[in-house]
Scaffold this active site. Structure first.
Site, PDB file in Angstrom:
ATOM      1  CD  GLU A  63      40.300  45.685  34.391  1.00 23.17           C
ATOM      2  OE1 GLU A  63      40.779  44.955  35.264  1.00 23.17           O
ATOM      3  OE2 GLU A  63      40.968  46.511  33.748  1.00 23.17           O
TER       4      GLU A  63
ATOM      5  CG  ASP B 199      38.737  51.343  40.487  1.00 26.88           C
ATOM      6  OD1 ASP B 199      39.342  50.281  40.296  1.00 26.88           O
ATOM      7  OD2 ASP B 199      38.420  51.751  41.641  1.00 26.88           O
TER       8      ASP B 199
ATOM      9  CG  ASP C 225      37.723  44.875  46.226  1.00 29.97           C
ATOM     10  OD1 ASP C 225      38.907  44.741  45.862  1.00 29.97           O
ATOM     11  OD2 ASP C 225      37.184  45.984  46.343  1.00 29.97           O
TER      12      ASP C 225
ATOM     13  CG  ASP D  55      44.340  36.170  44.271  1.00 29.88           C
ATOM     14  OD1 ASP D  55      43.540  37.037  43.870  1.00 29.88           O
ATOM     15  OD2 ASP D  55      44.657  36.046  45.476  1.00 29.88           O
TER      16      ASP D  55
ATOM     17  CB  THR E 196      45.551  42.617  36.096  1.00 28.56           C
ATOM     18  OG1 THR E 196      45.736  41.817  37.258  1.00 28.56           O
ATOM     19  CG2 THR E 196      44.602  41.897  35.140  1.00 28.56           C
ATOM     20  CD  GLU E 197      47.036  47.341  37.927  1.00 31.03           C
ATOM     21  OE1 GLU E 197      46.882  47.357  36.694  1.00 31.03           O
ATOM     22  OE2 GLU E 197      46.112  47.563  38.718  1.00 31.03           O
ATOM     23  CE1 TYR E 198      45.297  45.068  43.057  1.00 32.66           C
ATOM     24  CE2 TYR E 198      44.710  43.282  44.538  1.00 32.66           C
ATOM     25  CZ  TYR E 198      44.820  44.633  44.275  1.00 32.66           C
ATOM     26  OH  TYR E 198      44.452  45.536  45.231  1.00 32.66           O
ATOM     27  CD  GLU E 199      47.119  37.652  34.882  1.00 30.80           C
ATOM     28  OE1 GLU E 199      46.422  38.613  34.527  1.00 30.80           O
ATOM     29  OE2 GLU E 199      47.317  36.649  34.184  1.00 30.80           O
TER      30      GLU E 199
HETATM   31  N1  SAH Z   1      41.796  44.914  38.073  1.00 31.44           N
HETATM   32  C1  SAH Z   1      42.973  45.373  38.804  1.00 31.44           C
HETATM   33  C2  SAH Z   1      42.622  45.867  40.207  1.00 31.44           C
HETATM   34  C3  SAH Z   1      42.014  44.857  41.139  1.00 31.44           C
HETATM   35  S1  SAH Z   1      41.652  45.511  42.762  1.00 31.44           S
HETATM   36  C4  SAH Z   1      44.001  44.249  38.838  1.00 31.44           C
HETATM   37  O1  SAH Z   1      43.666  43.117  38.498  1.00 31.44           O
HETATM   38  O2  SAH Z   1      45.145  44.490  39.186  1.00 31.44           O
HETATM   39  C5  SAH Z   1      39.897  45.747  42.640  1.00 31.44           C
HETATM   40  C6  SAH Z   1      39.533  47.135  42.150  1.00 31.44           C
HETATM   41  O3  SAH Z   1      38.119  47.167  41.992  1.00 31.44           O
HETATM   42  C7  SAH Z   1      39.880  48.268  43.120  1.00 31.44           C
HETATM   43  O4  SAH Z   1      40.628  49.253  42.430  1.00 31.44           O
HETATM   44  C8  SAH Z   1      38.519  48.804  43.561  1.00 31.44           C
HETATM   45  O5  SAH Z   1      38.508  50.209  43.775  1.00 31.44           O
HETATM   46  C9  SAH Z   1      37.624  48.413  42.402  1.00 31.44           C
HETATM   47  N2  SAH Z   1      36.197  48.210  42.752  1.00 31.44           N
HETATM   48  C10 SAH Z   1      35.713  47.511  43.783  1.00 31.44           C
HETATM   49  N3  SAH Z   1      34.372  47.523  43.789  1.00 31.44           N
HETATM   50  C11 SAH Z   1      33.995  48.243  42.708  1.00 31.44           C
HETATM   51  C12 SAH Z   1      32.740  48.631  42.174  1.00 31.44           C
HETATM   52  N4  SAH Z   1      31.592  48.264  42.752  1.00 31.44           N
HETATM   53  N5  SAH Z   1      32.730  49.391  41.052  1.00 31.44           N
HETATM   54  C13 SAH Z   1      33.888  49.783  40.462  1.00 31.44           C
HETATM   55  N6  SAH Z   1      35.102  49.440  40.923  1.00 31.44           N
HETATM   56  C14 SAH Z   1      35.166  48.681  42.027  1.00 31.44           C
END
Ligand code: SAH
Length: 216
Positions: free
Chosen positions: A40, A65, A114, A150, A189-192
């Protein structure tokens, strides 16, 4: 999302260098076996990758990450509930070809990446061409990329970008949580959790790089 740096985070991660990888390594040596590998990119606090690892012990999982503090929160959870088939990798998704051999990854996941809504930041989106090129190199020939978000704007842009890139879309859902078939094996996931509790629809797609069925 950027988070504030946790105190002593570098030392904490270094003390668990068996679980948090920071330099290129041979994954079969890291895991001590040859099980298929799923990753992931942007794993955040790790709920998804830890949930997947608990559900699929026959698969090795790597959560990636670029933020040390975020990885340290995922590590907290792994230390609390140890699983042999998970590692975290601290790096930028743009650097993944240095960490994984070509076609060595069987499935890839992007979850709530993001959105980078401004056009001038489009290249930073994890579904931009430069990232797709990396995923194409990493994924095994029949490997799929699954993306959940989302964010409708990012989803639509990603769908269009992936099809222009020549990817085959296997499945598209505009409301994952109302699709019983997809929900059967869904790991949140947390965000989901956060967004679906608010009643927001979750978008999901699965796509592959190879051409679809070629029928004679
Ligand atoms: N997947 C998790 C977090 C989503 S937030 C969820 O669904 O809950 C997005 C995450 O992507 C953040 O923790 C951010 O640090 C990471 N991220 C953003 N750009 C990235 C990149 N280029 N490489 C690795 N991680 C990245």
């Amino acid at each position: 999302m950027r988070v504030r740096k946790r105190k002593g985070v570098a030392e904490f991660l270094a003390a668990h260098s068996d679980k948090v990888i920071t330099a290129p390594a041979d994954w079969t040596v890291v895991f001590g076996n040859q099980k298929p590998l799923q990753i992931e990119v942007g794993c955040g606090k790790g709920d998804f990758i830890l949930g997947m690892a608990a559900k699929y012990p026959e698969v090795n999982f790597v959560g990636i990450d670029l933020q040390e503090t975020v990885i340290s929160w995922a590590l907290d959870k792994l230390l609390e509930a140890p699983l042999p088939n998970v590692r975290f990798l601290l790096t930028n998704g743009a650097a993944l070809t240095a960490y994984f051999a070509a076609h060595s990854v069987s499935q890839m996941y992007l979850n709530f990446s993001d959105p980078w809504p401004k056009t001038r930041h489009a290249k930073r989106r994890l579904t931009a061409d430069s990232f797709l090129a990396i995923y194409k190199e990493l994924l095994s020939v029949d490997g799929a990329l699954t993306f959940k978000t989302d964010n409708q704007g990012l989803f639509e842009w990603s769908l269009s970008n992936m099809s222009q890139y020549g990817m085959t879309l296997d499945s598209v859902s505009l409301d994952l949580h109302r699709n019983p078939e997809l929900m059967e094996n869904n790991v949140e996931t947390e965000y989901e959790r956060k967004f679906s509790r608010k009643g927001q629809p979750i978008f999901r797609l699965a796509a592959r790089f190879e051409a679809g069925d070629v029928r004679a």
